[in-house]
Write an enzyme that holds these catalytic residues in place. Structure first.
Site, mmCIF file in Angstrom:
data_model
loop_
_atom_site.group_PDB
_atom_site.id
_atom_site.type_symbol
_atom_site.label_atom_id
_atom_site.label_comp_id
_atom_site.label_asym_id
_atom_site.label_seq_id
_atom_site.Cartn_x
_atom_site.Cartn_y
_atom_site.Cartn_z
ATOM 1 N N GLU A 113 0.855 -1.201 0.000
ATOM 2 C CA GLU A 113 0.000 0.000 0.000
ATOM 3 C C GLU A 113 0.884 1.242 0.000
ATOM 4 O OE1 GLU A 113 -2.546 -0.611 3.388
ATOM 5 O OE2 GLU A 113 -3.807 -2.026 2.308
ATOM 6 N N HIS A 241 -8.809 9.529 3.732
ATOM 7 C CA HIS A 241 -8.481 8.452 2.793
ATOM 8 C C HIS A 241 -8.762 8.981 1.392
ATOM 9 C CE1 HIS A 241 -8.215 4.607 0.826
ATOM 10 N NE2 HIS A 241 -7.849 4.045 1.955
ATOM 11 N N ARG A 288 -0.704 8.745 1.823
ATOM 12 C CA ARG A 288 -2.105 9.184 1.686
ATOM 13 C C ARG A 288 -2.307 10.685 1.651
ATOM 14 N NH1 ARG A 288 -5.167 4.936 5.431
ATOM 15 N NH2 ARG A 288 -4.691 3.274 3.992
ATOM 16 N N HIS A 349 -10.918 9.617 7.634
ATOM 17 C CA HIS A 349 -10.720 8.173 7.778
ATOM 18 C C HIS A 349 -10.093 7.775 9.102
ATOM 19 C CE1 HIS A 349 -9.979 4.097 6.420
ATOM 20 N NE2 HIS A 349 -8.669 4.223 6.579
ATOM 21 N N ARG A 384 -0.256 8.674 9.401
ATOM 22 C CA ARG A 384 -0.141 7.221 9.610
ATOM 23 C C ARG A 384 0.153 6.494 8.303
ATOM 24 N NH1 ARG A 384 -4.091 2.797 9.273
ATOM 25 N NH2 ARG A 384 -5.463 4.355 8.369
HETATM 26 P P1 FAD Z 1 -12.941 0.418 16.869
HETATM 27 O O1 FAD Z 1 -12.677 -0.814 16.131
HETATM 28 O O2 FAD Z 1 -13.552 1.537 16.105
HETATM 29 O O3 FAD Z 1 -13.915 0.088 18.082
HETATM 30 C C1 FAD Z 1 -14.430 1.133 18.877
HETATM 31 C C2 FAD Z 1 -15.302 0.540 19.953
HETATM 32 O O4 FAD Z 1 -15.557 1.508 20.948
HETATM 33 C C3 FAD Z 1 -16.681 0.065 19.488
HETATM 34 O O5 FAD Z 1 -16.993 -1.138 20.127
HETATM 35 C C4 FAD Z 1 -17.632 1.145 20.015
HETATM 36 O O6 FAD Z 1 -18.945 0.672 20.297
HETATM 37 C C5 FAD Z 1 -16.917 1.488 21.300
HETATM 38 N N1 FAD Z 1 -17.275 2.811 21.817
HETATM 39 C C6 FAD Z 1 -17.036 4.021 21.287
HETATM 40 N N2 FAD Z 1 -17.503 4.985 22.093
HETATM 41 C C7 FAD Z 1 -18.046 4.365 23.157
HETATM 42 C C8 FAD Z 1 -18.714 4.809 24.317
HETATM 43 N N3 FAD Z 1 -18.939 6.101 24.571
HETATM 44 N N4 FAD Z 1 -19.157 3.881 25.200
HETATM 45 C C9 FAD Z 1 -18.982 2.556 24.980
HETATM 46 N N5 FAD Z 1 -18.352 2.085 23.887
HETATM 47 C C10 FAD Z 1 -17.902 2.978 22.995
HETATM 48 N N6 FAD Z 1 -6.495 0.139 9.605
HETATM 49 C C11 FAD Z 1 -5.566 -0.756 9.226
HETATM 50 O O7 FAD Z 1 -4.529 -0.914 9.903
HETATM 51 N N7 FAD Z 1 -5.760 -1.515 8.110
HETATM 52 C C12 FAD Z 1 -6.875 -1.418 7.336
HETATM 53 O O8 FAD Z 1 -7.034 -2.117 6.364
HETATM 54 C C13 FAD Z 1 -7.856 -0.466 7.709
HETATM 55 N N8 FAD Z 1 -8.967 -0.303 6.961
HETATM 56 C C14 FAD Z 1 -9.945 0.519 7.421
HETATM 57 C C15 FAD Z 1 -11.150 0.605 6.703
HETATM 58 C C16 FAD Z 1 -12.190 1.364 7.186
HETATM 59 C C17 FAD Z 1 -13.493 1.446 6.435
HETATM 60 C C18 FAD Z 1 -12.027 2.108 8.397
HETATM 61 C C19 FAD Z 1 -13.137 2.943 8.927
HETATM 62 C C20 FAD Z 1 -10.818 2.056 9.076
HETATM 63 C C21 FAD Z 1 -9.780 1.269 8.601
HETATM 64 N N9 FAD Z 1 -8.567 1.185 9.282
HETATM 65 C C22 FAD Z 1 -7.630 0.280 8.874
HETATM 66 C C23 FAD Z 1 -8.404 1.841 10.576
HETATM 67 C C24 FAD Z 1 -8.678 0.800 11.678
HETATM 68 O O9 FAD Z 1 -9.720 -0.049 11.246
HETATM 69 C C25 FAD Z 1 -9.092 1.446 12.976
HETATM 70 O O10 FAD Z 1 -8.185 2.448 13.321
HETATM 71 C C26 FAD Z 1 -9.088 0.393 14.086
HETATM 72 O O11 FAD Z 1 -9.892 -0.690 13.723
HETATM 73 C C27 FAD Z 1 -9.600 1.011 15.377
HETATM 74 O O12 FAD Z 1 -9.735 -0.017 16.319
HETATM 75 P P2 FAD Z 1 -10.179 0.350 17.780
HETATM 76 O O13 FAD Z 1 -10.241 -0.929 18.525
HETATM 77 O O14 FAD Z 1 -9.339 1.434 18.290
HETATM 78 O O15 FAD Z 1 -11.658 0.967 17.602
HETATM 79 C C1 SIN Z 2 -7.347 0.619 3.072
HETATM 80 O O1 SIN Z 2 -7.669 -0.556 2.906
HETATM 81 O O2 SIN Z 2 -7.043 1.390 2.188
HETATM 82 C C2 SIN Z 2 -7.336 1.121 4.473
HETATM 83 C C3 SIN Z 2 -6.049 0.813 5.068
HETATM 84 C C4 SIN Z 2 -5.810 1.664 6.270
HETATM 85 O O3 SIN Z 2 -6.590 2.544 6.599
HETATM 86 O O4 SIN Z 2 -4.763 1.432 6.886
#
Ligand code: FAD
Ligand code: SIN
Length: 518
Positions: A113, A241, A288, A349, A384
């Site tokens: 990527e 993104h 990005r 994003h 990032r």
């Molecule tokens: P999340 O997975 O967002 O989980 C957040 C949690 O917190 C949820 O359970 C929610 O209910 C809970 N929560 C929030 N507020 C509260 C509250 N007030 N009370 C109780 N619970 C709460 N990153 C990569 O490294 N590779 C990828 O390929 C990639 N692709 C992506 C594609 C998309 C469409 C998106 C949106 C992001 C992508 N990212 C990618 C970024 C990555 O997915 C996220 O940064 C990562 O998954 C965040 O994980 P997390 O556990 O911090 O939060």
């Molecule tokens: C993507 O698949 O382009 C998202 C990857 C990322 O946010 O790290």
């Protein structure tokens, strides 16, 4: 109601789940999500997770790529400790049962990527996050020490402030005793008292009108910790993104993974002119921020509201094999990406900044940890590197676990914490007061605090936000709490942090770009 636990965890994405699974062997765990457990950014992650796996790759190369993307603001020690732990953490995920795509030879089928000098992104088709979320949740649901509370919305973390003491950012020994939580099914605010609390609440994409993030991503953790006088930084670095599907009536915006560009897709304007050459020699695989700014500039030159991604050089077999979700999604709205140009537009994003943590994921508030997108570890600096965020969450949740299971041995529950006081509050019957303000904040942020900023735009955003802030605080102070009102308040807090930190940064660096700094 008061609920007591050893480990309170806010969030069921990769950060919360991977931490929960480990600490659960050492005590009682309460694991909360504000919606269903699967509704997380993690679940929608497409491209994959970056790790050093290939014999052609090295920790040093991945470290250098991360440092370059971060534009001089990464904490090099953190970069080194994160990347050098990548192989171990991936092995652990695989041992849990996560399946990453392999070639016929049995080797991992690694993708490349933007900003990566090697093929190092492990993936499960274009559904990597779903695969990780699936396997972690499956194990969570089997663990006898973990109670999963879905539809439980954390309103505020509890500190000495709730015992009647005055606290500020310089208060020594500021500590966390748990959180006040709105149970959405019962419509009641419960008091969760914990020896240690982990904030893993994910990102804040919904501060903007166009985002790839699910609706749960409203910056709650950052807002809660900032209100509790914890330290937050780097919020000006919002990653847009480059390629979300241009389909204005749909929210959130569907992501077109960077891996599609990694497989050879090219960007062109509506006249069919391929334009990346004008902007960067790394073309479509430049970091990005560069690609998003190039698209933004192209849209401003042409006056169009999107550009195209041309995937037609990628064989249909590859598209179907590697990007089945993207292919099917586009087809569902009448676009066959093997034949048609795909309309795309940048979308908010990822938040590179957040709650400041040390190497053990400890925040500036005692007994409070943060991991995942809501945290600021120092790994990403000003931008990032793609697919580094799932990795960061795994590494820091692991480090938090090592720290917390020791800490918990010497800690007690604070029994003096009072229950939530909701007396004299009235029911807010006019949802329009909340929904309209939300739209206004999102429009302000997208119009004035987006990919390209200026002093004038930031000042306008600040002044307009200030009015909405005052109205919302007034409403909050007299209304019975709803999730929608609390989310609006959090979004305003986060928007305020993004604007003020953008105003303070007098240089163009990574994702922060202002025409006044040229
Ligand atoms: P999340 O997975 O967002 O989980 C957040 C949690 O917190 C949820 O359970 C929610 O209910 C809970 N929560 C929030 N507020 C509260 C509250 N007030 N009370 C109780 N619970 C709460 N990153 C990569 O490294 N590779 C990828 O390929 C990639 N692709 C992506 C594609 C998309 C469409 C998106 C949106 C992001 C992508 N990212 C990618 C970024 C990555 O997915 C996220 O940064 C990562 O998954 C965040 O994980 P997390 O556990 O911090 O939060
Ligand atoms: C993507 O698949 O382009 C998202 C990857 C990322 O946010 O790290």
């Amino acid at each position: 109601m008061k609920i007591q636990t050893d480990f309170l965890i806010l969030g069921t994405g990769i950060a919360g789940l991977s931490y929960a699974l480990k600490v659960a062997d050492y005590g009682k765990v309460c694991l909360l999500s504000k919606s269903s457990a699967e509704e997380t950014s993690t679940n929608y992650a497409q491209g994959g997770i970056a790790a050093v796996i290939s014999a052609l790759d090295s920790y040093e190369k991945h470290i250098q790529d991360t440092l370059i993307a971060g534009d001089g603001l990464c904490d090099e020690e953190v970069v080194r400790l994160t990347i050098s732990d990548s192989t171990e953490r991936i092995k652990e995920l695989i041992a849990y049962g996560a399946q990453f795509d392999r070639k016929k030879s049995g080797e991992f089928d690694l993708a490349r990527e933007g900003g990566h000098s090697e093929f190092r992104v492990l993936h499960h088709k274009d559904q990597t996050g779903h695969e990780i979320e699936r396997i972690l949740l499956e194990k969570i649901r089997q663990h006898p020490n973990i109670t999963l509370y879905e539809n439980h919305f954390a309103i505020d973390i509890i500190t000495q402030h709730h015992l009647g003491q005055t606290v500020n950012r310089r208060t020594p020994d500021l500590q966390c005793y748990g959180a006040y939580v709105l149970s959405l099914n019962e419509n009641r605010i419960d008091t969760f008292l914990a020896k240690t609390t982990m904030v893993a609440t994910g990102g804040n994409g919904n501060v903007y009108a166009t985002t790839t993030n699910p609706v749960v991503a409203t910056g709650d953790g950052v807002a809660m910790v900032a209100r509790a006088k914890g330290i937050v930084k780097n919020m000006e670095f919002i990653q847009f993104h480059p390629t979300s599907l241009y389909h204005p009536q749909e929210k959130p915006s569907f992501l077109i993974s960077e891996a599609v560009r990694g497989a050879g897709a090219k960007l062109c304007n509506l006249k069919g002119e391929y334009f990346m050459e004008k902007y960067d020699s790394r073309l479509e695989l430049a970091p990005r921020d560069v690609v998003a700014r190039a698209i933004d500039s192209e849209m401003k030159i042409t006056g169009d509201d999107h550009v195209f991604l041309d995937c037609r050089k990628i064989s249909k077999t590859t598209l179907l094999q590697h990007f089945p979700t993207i292919y099917a999604k586009c087809l569902s709205i009448g676009i066959d990406i093997s034949k048609d140009l795909l309309p795309v537009v940048p979308a908010a994003h990822y938040s590179c900044g957040g709650i400041v943590v040390d190497h053990n994921a400890c925040t500036s508030i005692l007994h409070l940890y943060a991991s995942g997108e809501c945290s600021c570890t120092g790994l990403h600096g000003a931008n990032r590197l793609a697919s580094n965020s799932l990795l960061e969450a795994l590494v820091f949740s692991h480090r938090a676990y090592l720290h917390a299971v020791e800490a918990v041995k010497t800690l007690d529950i604070c029994e003096e914490v009072p229950e939530w006081n909701g007396e004299d509050m009235v029911l807010n019957e006019e949802m329009i007061l909340i929904t309209q303000s939300l739209k206004e904040v999102q429009t302000i942020m997208s119009s004035y605090v987006g990919i390209v900023r200026s002093d004038l735009r930031l000042k306008r955003a600040f002044d307009r936000l200030d009015i909405i802030h005052r109205e919302t605080e007034e409403l909050y102070n007299r209304s019975i709490h709803s999730m929608q009102l609390a989310e609006l308040r959090n979004i305003i807090k986060v928007a305020y942090l993004i604007i003020t930190l953008s105003m303070e940064r007098k240089e163009n660096r990574g994702l922060h770009y202002s025409i006044n700094n040229l």
